[in-house]
Design an enzyme around this catalytic site. Structure first.
Site, PDB file in Angstrom:
ATOM      1  N   PHE A  15       0.873  -1.178   0.000  1.00 43.25           N
ATOM      2  CA  PHE A  15       0.000   0.000   0.000  1.00 43.25           C
ATOM      3  C   PHE A  15       0.908   1.224   0.000  1.00 43.25           C
ATOM      4  O   PHE A  15       1.746   1.366   0.879  1.00 43.25           O
ATOM      5  CB  PHE A  15      -0.873   0.057   1.259  1.00 43.25           C
ATOM      6  CG  PHE A  15      -1.924  -1.011   1.355  1.00 43.25           C
ATOM      7  CD1 PHE A  15      -2.424  -1.666   0.240  1.00 43.25           C
ATOM      8  CD2 PHE A  15      -2.428  -1.359   2.601  1.00 43.25           C
ATOM      9  CE1 PHE A  15      -3.399  -2.638   0.356  1.00 43.25           C
ATOM     10  CE2 PHE A  15      -3.408  -2.332   2.721  1.00 43.25           C
ATOM     11  CZ  PHE A  15      -3.895  -2.972   1.604  1.00 43.25           C
ATOM     12  N   GLU A  16       0.717   2.102  -0.967  1.00 41.37           N
ATOM     13  CA  GLU A  16       1.547   3.301  -1.038  1.00 41.37           C
ATOM     14  C   GLU A  16       0.695   4.551  -0.919  1.00 41.37           C
ATOM     15  O   GLU A  16      -0.474   4.557  -1.291  1.00 41.37           O
ATOM     16  CB  GLU A  16       2.354   3.290  -2.339  1.00 41.37           C
ATOM     17  CG  GLU A  16       3.283   2.081  -2.372  1.00 41.37           C
ATOM     18  CD  GLU A  16       4.247   2.081  -3.536  1.00 41.37           C
ATOM     19  OE1 GLU A  16       4.623   3.168  -4.013  1.00 41.37           O
ATOM     20  OE2 GLU A  16       4.638   0.978  -3.962  1.00 41.37           O
ATOM     21  N   ASN A  17       1.304   5.594  -0.381  1.00 38.77           N
ATOM     22  CA  ASN A  17       0.647   6.887  -0.179  1.00 38.77           C
ATOM     23  C   ASN A  17      -0.620   6.777   0.659  1.00 38.77           C
ATOM     24  O   ASN A  17      -1.629   7.416   0.385  1.00 38.77           O
ATOM     25  CB  ASN A  17       0.368   7.563  -1.527  1.00 38.77           C
ATOM     26  CG  ASN A  17       1.652   7.840  -2.272  1.00 38.77           C
ATOM     27  OD1 ASN A  17       2.606   8.373  -1.709  1.00 38.77           O
ATOM     28  ND2 ASN A  17       1.706   7.461  -3.534  1.00 38.77           N
TER      29      ASN A  17
END
Length: 194
Positions: A15-17
């Site tokens: 999971f990014e940002n």
């Protein structure tokens, strides 16, 4: 169900940002995921943003509370790249001193045998205030096209070069086998998983 049916060893969460305000929710997610998968002997791993300190307001890494999520992760892949990125100022994708700081910070929360170091295989070409990501072959094409001899940054342990196109000076910082070898040495130095 899918992990068991397909015979997978576990799952990797990337999971990014994640918004920094969702820090507690992200920790709860990992806790609940571990509670569901570990009784089935499935691994819970995650790709996590590189950090040198816990900036709780960072849009990029603030949601990742290393201390809180460590008990729920069997392995972490630290994304030790984008120290400098397309939207920022020119510089190394992953300088050796920065990567080592990231490793040292991660070791405060995770045992060495849980840490896998992420390596970049690309670079950025900055011109007119913004950068463009380039894969290794694209960088080699630029070097040939402009008949360049890349330089080596002695402190950062990465290659770089400059060139002009249409009157605009460009800066290119990237990774190659030599710069990667210095990061691999960190894996050995700190006894990381890989």
């Amino acid at each position: 169900r899918l992990l068991v049916e397909k015979g997978y060893r576990g799952v990797n969460i990337d999971f990014e940002n994640v918004p920094a305000r969702d820090r507690a929710y992200l920790t709860a997610f990992f806790r609940e995921l571990a509670a569901a998968l570990r009784p089935r002997n499935l691994l819970v791993t995650a790709s996590i943003p590189a950090k040198t300190y816990d900036d709780r307001s960072s849009a990029h890494s603030g949601a990742y509370d290393y201390q809180a999520i460590a008990p729920y992760l069997d392995q972490v892949m630290i994304m030790t790249y984008d120290e400098h990125y397309a939207g920022g100022a020119p510089g190394p994708v992953a300088s050796l001193p920065w990567v080592e700081k990231v490793v040292k910070y991660a070791l405060q929360s995770f045992p060495a045998q849980k840490i896998v170091l992420g390596l970049a295989a690309y670079g950025y070409d900055w011109g007119l205030g913004s950068g463009k990501a380039l894969h290794f072959n694209g960088i080699q094409n630029l070097i040939r096209k402009h008949n360049l001899v890349p330089k080596w940054h002695a402190e950062y342990k990465v290659p770089y070069f400059t060139y002009k196109s249409w009157g605009v000076t460009h800066q290119v910082w990237y990774e190659n086998s030599y710069s990667a070898s210095y990061k691999v040495d960190l894996v050995k130095k700190y006894g990381l998983k890989g």
